[in-house]
Design a protein around this motif. Structure first.
Motif, PDB file in Angstrom:
ATOM      1  N   GLN A 168       0.837  -1.200   0.000  1.00 22.75           N
ATOM      2  CA  GLN A 168       0.000   0.000   0.000  1.00 22.75           C
ATOM      3  C   GLN A 168       0.871   1.248   0.000  1.00 22.75           C
TER       4      GLN A 168
ATOM      5  N   ASN B  50       2.267   1.666  -3.455  1.00 28.85           N
ATOM      6  CA  ASN B  50       1.208   2.144  -4.353  1.00 28.85           C
ATOM      7  C   ASN B  50       0.930   3.633  -4.133  1.00 28.85           C
ATOM      8  N   ASP B  51       0.864   4.036  -2.854  1.00 27.70           N
ATOM      9  CA  ASP B  51       0.634   5.450  -2.544  1.00 27.70           C
ATOM     10  C   ASP B  51       1.766   6.307  -3.093  1.00 27.70           C
TER      11      ASP B  51
ATOM     12  N   GLU C 270       3.828   5.652  -5.598  1.00 26.05           N
ATOM     13  CA  GLU C 270       3.783   5.679  -7.061  1.00 26.05           C
ATOM     14  C   GLU C 270       2.675   6.586  -7.589  1.00 26.05           C
ATOM     15  N   SER C 271       1.589   6.712  -6.833  1.00 25.91           N
ATOM     16  CA  SER C 271       0.481   7.558  -7.276  1.00 25.91           C
ATOM     17  C   SER C 271       0.631   9.004  -6.796  1.00 25.91           C
ATOM     18  N   GLY C 272       1.756   9.295  -6.118  1.00 25.66           N
ATOM     19  CA  GLY C 272       2.006  10.655  -5.661  1.00 25.66           C
ATOM     20  C   GLY C 272       1.322  11.000  -4.355  1.00 25.66           C
ATOM     21  N   ASN C 273       0.811  10.006  -3.682  1.00 23.74           N
ATOM     22  CA  ASN C 273       0.098  10.218  -2.424  1.00 23.74           C
ATOM     23  C   ASN C 273       1.060  10.034  -1.251  1.00 23.74           C
TER      24      ASN C 273
END
Length: 83
Positions: free
Chosen positions: A54, A57-58, A60-63
């Motif tokens: 997670q 993923n965060d 990589e998505s800029g989060n």
């Protein structure tokens, strides 16, 4: 399957006392405890992997947050000085 495990005297005494307290055979109790421990370890490993995934993923998505911002938030939240 027959498996022989050598326990240190303290652990052996604890296991024997627990078996006596519960009115169980020591082999049955040892099997139950090992089964529970192995299941817990599997769950913890899966949860850690899911948490890491997670986070990736965060990221990589800029989060994500800047580390300095995070430190500032934690200092303010917990009343810590900026040293």
């Amino acid at each position: 399957m027959l498996l022989t495990i050598t326990l240190d005297p303290i652990t052996e005494a604890q296991l024997l006392a627990k078996a006596e307290d519960q009115g169980q055979d020591i082999n049955t109790l040892a099997t139950q405890l090992l089964t529970a421990l192995l299941a817990w370890e599997t769950q913890e490993t899966e949860a850690a992997i899911a948490g890491i995934q997670q986070g990736l993923n965060d990221f990589e998505s800029g989060n994500f947050r800047n580390f300095d911002d995070f430190v500032g938030e934690q200092q303010e939240k917990h009343g810590l000085s900026d040293q």
